[in-house]
Design a protein around this motif. Structure first.
Motif, PDB file in Angstrom:
ATOM      1  N   VAL A  68      16.071  16.862  71.802  1.00 46.48           N
ATOM      2  CA  VAL A  68      16.393  17.212  73.191  1.00 46.48           C
ATOM      3  C   VAL A  68      16.449  15.943  74.039  1.00 46.48           C
ATOM      4  O   VAL A  68      17.364  15.757  74.843  1.00 46.48           O
ATOM      5  CB  VAL A  68      15.374  18.219  73.763  1.00 46.48           C
ATOM      6  N   THR A  69      15.490  15.049  73.853  1.00 44.53           N
ATOM      7  CA  THR A  69      15.460  13.796  74.603  1.00 44.53           C
ATOM      8  C   THR A  69      16.706  12.960  74.311  1.00 44.53           C
ATOM      9  O   THR A  69      17.317  12.390  75.222  1.00 44.53           O
ATOM     10  CB  THR A  69      14.195  12.999  74.246  1.00 44.53           C
ATOM     11  N   PHE A  70      17.104  12.894  73.046  1.00 46.03           N
ATOM     12  CA  PHE A  70      18.290  12.124  72.664  1.00 46.03           C
ATOM     13  C   PHE A  70      19.535  12.701  73.334  1.00 46.03           C
ATOM     14  O   PHE A  70      20.339  11.964  73.918  1.00 46.03           O
ATOM     15  CB  PHE A  70      18.443  12.151  71.139  1.00 46.03           C
TER      16      PHE A  70
ATOM     17  N   GLY B 118      14.207   2.775  63.394  1.00 50.31           N
ATOM     18  CA  GLY B 118      12.961   2.012  63.292  1.00 50.31           C
ATOM     19  C   GLY B 118      11.732   2.780  63.729  1.00 50.31           C
ATOM     20  O   GLY B 118      10.659   2.627  63.133  1.00 50.31           O
ATOM     21  N   THR B 119      11.857   3.589  64.750  1.00 46.57           N
ATOM     22  CA  THR B 119      10.680   4.285  65.282  1.00 46.57           C
ATOM     23  C   THR B 119      10.451   5.655  64.651  1.00 46.57           C
ATOM     24  O   THR B 119       9.313   6.091  64.529  1.00 46.57           O
ATOM     25  CB  THR B 119      10.778   4.470  66.803  1.00 46.57           C
ATOM     26  N   MET B 120      11.537   6.325  64.264  1.00 45.59           N
ATOM     27  CA  MET B 120      11.385   7.686  63.755  1.00 45.59           C
ATOM     28  C   MET B 120      11.926   7.868  62.338  1.00 45.59           C
ATOM     29  O   MET B 120      11.766   8.936  61.755  1.00 45.59           O
ATOM     30  CB  MET B 120      12.085   8.667  64.703  1.00 45.59           C
ATOM     31  N   GLY B 121      12.616   6.848  61.825  1.00 49.04           N
ATOM     32  CA  GLY B 121      13.197   6.986  60.495  1.00 49.04           C
ATOM     33  C   GLY B 121      14.364   7.959  60.465  1.00 49.04           C
ATOM     34  O   GLY B 121      14.679   8.527  59.422  1.00 49.04           O
TER      35      GLY B 121
ATOM     36  N   LEU C 241      19.123  20.840  66.110  1.00 49.00           N
ATOM     37  CA  LEU C 241      18.454  21.332  67.317  1.00 49.00           C
ATOM     38  C   LEU C 241      18.762  22.808  67.507  1.00 49.00           C
ATOM     39  O   LEU C 241      17.892  23.598  67.859  1.00 49.00           O
ATOM     40  CB  LEU C 241      18.910  20.524  68.537  1.00 49.00           C
ATOM     41  N   ILE C 242      19.994  23.191  67.229  1.00 49.96           N
ATOM     42  CA  ILE C 242      20.412  24.580  67.398  1.00 49.96           C
ATOM     43  C   ILE C 242      19.883  25.465  66.274  1.00 49.96           C
ATOM     44  O   ILE C 242      19.377  26.554  66.507  1.00 49.96           O
ATOM     45  CB  ILE C 242      21.950  24.667  67.480  1.00 49.96           C
ATOM     46  N   THR C 243      19.969  24.985  65.034  1.00 46.74           N
ATOM     47  CA  THR C 243      19.627  25.845  63.890  1.00 46.74           C
ATOM     48  C   THR C 243      18.163  25.803  63.492  1.00 46.74           C
ATOM     49  O   THR C 243      17.684  26.736  62.867  1.00 46.74           O
ATOM     50  CB  THR C 243      20.468  25.457  62.656  1.00 46.74           C
TER      51      THR C 243
ATOM     52  N   GLY D  44       9.601  22.268  65.083  1.00 50.30           N
ATOM     53  CA  GLY D  44       8.638  21.377  65.717  1.00 50.30           C
ATOM     54  C   GLY D  44       9.119  19.957  65.986  1.00 50.30           C
ATOM     55  O   GLY D  44       8.398  19.194  66.600  1.00 50.30           O
ATOM     56  N   ASP D  45      10.304  19.577  65.512  1.00 50.42           N
ATOM     57  CA  ASP D  45      10.767  18.223  65.820  1.00 50.42           C
ATOM     58  C   ASP D  45      11.946  18.246  66.782  1.00 50.42           C
ATOM     59  O   ASP D  45      12.791  17.380  66.755  1.00 50.42           O
ATOM     60  CB  ASP D  45      11.095  17.446  64.545  1.00 50.42           C
TER      61      ASP D  45
END
Length: 153
Positions: free
Chosen positions: A53-55, A25-28, A40-42, A47-48
């Motif tokens: 990282v937060t998740f 809902g918030t980020m699609g 996250l690794i690749t 920029g996203d």
């Protein structure tokens, strides 16, 4: 019947569902752990990575917070105060199993959280088929390990 464990499972399932809905809902974005961590690794410089990282930090800090508050980790350890139980088949088997799971998520274009939680909720036939395959593979694996190889009760 252990109602405490059932209640913990229910609360955990509700929290997983709410987090998946919140992320969509918030980020699609779909809350597929293998995709979140893999990208996250690749794709670090894209920029996203902040939400990824937060998740991941939420995945790690939630159980740690529960443990600090005295909730423990549920039934994963046989000894009181233990963080996690000894691997059933040994560390090497657990490493091989982890690598095979990683390979499987690559081949299946996702994991149980992406397909099983988010995909089925969206009535995706591809995700339903993938989740059925996950379950069949898990059932066969448990049967082979417990009854053919003899590695567990």
């Amino acid at each position: 019947m252990d109602w405490t464990a059932s209640l913990q499972g229910l609360v955990g399932g509700v929290l997983i569902g709410l987090s998946a809905v919140w992320l969509m809902g918030t980020m699609g974005r779909i809350a597929g752990i293998s995709g979140i961590v893999g990208n996250l690794i690749t794709q670090r410089p894209k920029g996203d990575s902040a939400w990824r990282v937060t998740f991941v930090l939420g995945l790690i800090s939630g159980p740690l917070l529960l443990m600090v508050l005295g909730g423990g980790f549920g039934n994963v350890a046989n000894a009181p105060g233990a963080v996690i139980g000894e691997p059933a088949g040994g560390v090497v088997l657990m490493l091989v199993a982890g690598l095979l799971v990683g390979l499987g998520t690559g081949l299946g274009s996702g994991c149980t959280s992406g397909h099983g939680v988010c995909g089925i909720a969206r009535l995706s036939t591809r995700s339903i088929a993938a989740t059925v395959m996950f379950l069949i593979t898990a059932i066969i694996t448990v049967y082979v390990v417990r009854h053919v190889i003899g590695g567990g009760a």
